[in-house]
Design an enzyme around this catalytic site. Structure first.
Site, PDB file in Angstrom:
ATOM      1  N   HIS A 227      16.974   0.291 -72.422  1.00 15.13           N
ATOM      2  CA  HIS A 227      18.196   0.616 -73.146  1.00 15.13           C
ATOM      3  C   HIS A 227      18.465   2.125 -73.136  1.00 15.13           C
ATOM      4  CE1 HIS A 227      20.800   0.253 -76.951  1.00 15.13           C
ATOM      5  NE2 HIS A 227      21.369  -0.530 -76.047  1.00 15.13           N
TER       6      HIS A 227
ATOM      7  N   LYS B 284      24.586   5.334 -82.509  1.00 13.00           N
ATOM      8  CA  LYS B 284      23.226   5.197 -83.029  1.00 13.00           C
ATOM      9  C   LYS B 284      22.794   6.590 -83.489  1.00 13.00           C
ATOM     10  CE  LYS B 284      23.553   2.299 -79.185  1.00 13.00           C
ATOM     11  NZ  LYS B 284      24.184   1.184 -79.796  1.00 13.00           N
TER      12      LYS B 284
END
Length: 527
Positions: free
Chosen positions: A183, A428
């Site tokens: 990721h 994030k």
């Protein structure tokens, strides 16, 4: 992990379907598709150091900072994030190393791929590392790049079957291995400047999509911390699970005229369509963009933390990665406040127990995540919904982004999009005590803690922390999000500028039903 799959209080017991049928299916399908052995490849040397180029000279001028400091420019705007990448490609003199979870074959993805091809044609060495989970169907784009001798493309942890039902059968038959994904998202040029954060490559991450655009965040970094970004890339590039694209997608089986694909890329590079702006492609334009970004840079101490790729595919994924450990330490060190932005928010008993100490010390923990209406993945929302009451009982303050936030015209400079398009959250980020900023690829969920490879950039800067905290506060305002609460009877309510709601707002019954049904399943670790 294994994650704590005990039932949150107030939830119905898990049904027979979720408890037995799914494992039986997995066992039944095991062996239907042959597994994939680790790559046997000539990995080549690890690239270190810098050759002197115009970009390294520019970076040296920008990064004249204190000992151990780097320069950071936070890329909040999707347009700026796109322009920064485009400018760095044009400024590259020796090498470009790009690592992404998703690289779409759409106008923005094709344009950046096309400029990589032109960079290779002027002598820049390009390495592109992509996670396999979203590559299917876009292989011709990357295979066309691979044809150039200065470009190498590798695919991380691929399924042996490349398309159709066989691809999904291979996922089920090799579940433990294929459930571990890369990721990480890094973009390093000449070893001197890099971008790290939450954005993938695609129109919805750069404010170009006509229907759905994401609020996201990454950072342009210049200085010593870029060396750690390069180390992260090398670790994943040389993984035994990173396969040359040619091994997975031989040209003689592709059915594509890759030379024709490459020629279309060159045309798109020179006459881009579907972007609504003119990317920097001349020396003067590149200089202007780089000056704009460096002019807004802040000098501070920074540290990149990254997870290492897995080695043994059969090893249990029950240990938190480096990034999860680093975040946990920052949280435990907080004295007053933790602000969180996370597209997916799933914490179970095991993780929530770590918040006990924060509660005892009256540390405020507030999180912004997606609402059911703004989330592009109902499955991921269901895992969050399964634990939402428990998180609220633990004292977390939770806000869910509206798909139609009042601040949309400020956040997304994309014409008439805000009158009809939906906004989703992909950021994030976190702020600790308004003095430490964390921006990366890490969602606050079990997948990021135990399964995915992730990156975190930790910046010690009151200036950047103050800016980011203000941005999160604005996003949490009633005009931009709903605050989720428990009423006196323990029932969920959503409070926003439009009043209180007793069920998930701005969605129809079928979407609510689907999320509620999926929330019964103990699959939160895999979402």
């Amino acid at each position: 992990m294994p994650a704590d799959t005990g039932q949150p209080s107030g939830k119905a017991p898990v049904g027979v379907l979720s408890r037995w049928v799914i494992p039986v299916l997995l066992v039944t399908l095991t062996g239907c598709v042959a597994g994939l052995a680790p790559a046997d490849q000539d990995s080549g040397p690890v690239i270190t150091g810098q050759a002197k180029t115009p970009l390294t000279e520019w970076a040296a001028g920008v990064a004249r900072t204190g000992p151990g400091e780097s320069a950071f420019h936070v890329l909040d705007s999707g347009r700026d994030a796109f322009l920064a990448r485009a400018a760095l490609i044009e400024a590259a003199g020796t090498r470009i190393d790009a690592q992404y979870y998703i690289w779409n074959d759409d106008p923005s993805g094709r344009y950046l791929a096309a400029r990589l091809l032109l960079a290779a044609e002027r002598g820049v060495r390009v390495r592109l590392l992509l996670d396999d989970i979203n590559v299917a169907g876009d292989e011709p784009l990357f295979a066309a790049l691979q044809q150039h001798p200065n470009i190498q493309v590798r695919i991380f942890n691929p399924a042996p079957a490349r398309d159709g039902a066989g691809r999904w059968l291979s996922f089920l038959s090799d579940f433990e291995r294929l459930n571990r994904r890369m990721h990480n998202k890094t973009f390093v040029v000449d070893g001197a400047a890099g971008i790290v954060g939450g954005r993938n490559i695609g129109d919805e991450y750069f404010d170009f999509h006509p229907e759905l655009n994401f609020l996201d965040r990454d950072v342009l970094a210049i200085g010593p911390v870029v060396g750690s970004m390069a180390n992260n890339f090398e670790a994943w590039w040389h993984s035994r699970w990173a396969y040359p694209l040619t091994q997975l997608y031989p040209e003689d089986r592709s059915g594509q005229d890759l030379a024709a694909v490459a020629q279309r890329l060159r045309q798109h590079a020179r006459k881009p369509a579907g972007l609504g702006l003119t990317p920097p492609a001349t020396s003067a334009a590149v200089s202007r963009e780089l000056a704009r970004f460096s002019g807004g840079a802040v000098s501070a101490r920074g540290q990149l933390v990254f997870d290492l790729p897995f080695g043994d595919a059969d090893q249990a994924a029950d240990t938190p990665g480096n990034t999860a450990v680093a975040l946990g330490r920052l949280a435990q060190g907080a004295q007053e406040e933790v602000l969180i932005e996370s597209a997916y928010l799933i914490l179970t008993h095991e993780q929530l127990a770590q918040f006990d100490d924060l509660q005892r010390r009256d540390v405020r923990v507030a999180a912004l995540t997606n609402s059911l209406a703004s989330n592009d993945l109902v499955t991921n929302h269901s895992g969050y919904a399964r634990w939402r009451r428990e998180m609220l009982r633990q004292g977390l303050v939770i806000h869910e982004l509206r798909p139609d936030p009042a601040n949309c015209p400020v956040w997304l400079a994309s014409g008439d999009f805000c009158t009809g398009g939906a906004v989703g959250l992909h950021s994030k980020s976190a702020v600790f005590d308004r003095k430490i900023v964390v921006i990366g690829s890490f969602n606050l969920n079990l997948r990021s803690i135990f399964l995915n490879g992730e990156t975190l950039l930790i910046i010690h800067s009151r200036e950047l922390a103050g800016r980011l905290a203000q941005d999160i506060d604005i996003a949490m305002a009633p005009a931009n999000s709903w605050q989720v609460r428990l009423d006196d009877d323990g029932e969920l309510t959503w409070r926003g500028v439009d009043g209180d709601h007793s069920s998930e707002p701005a969605v129809g019954w079928w979407r609510r039903f689907t999320s509620s049904l999926l929330a019964l399943l103990p699959i939160e670790k895999y979402l």
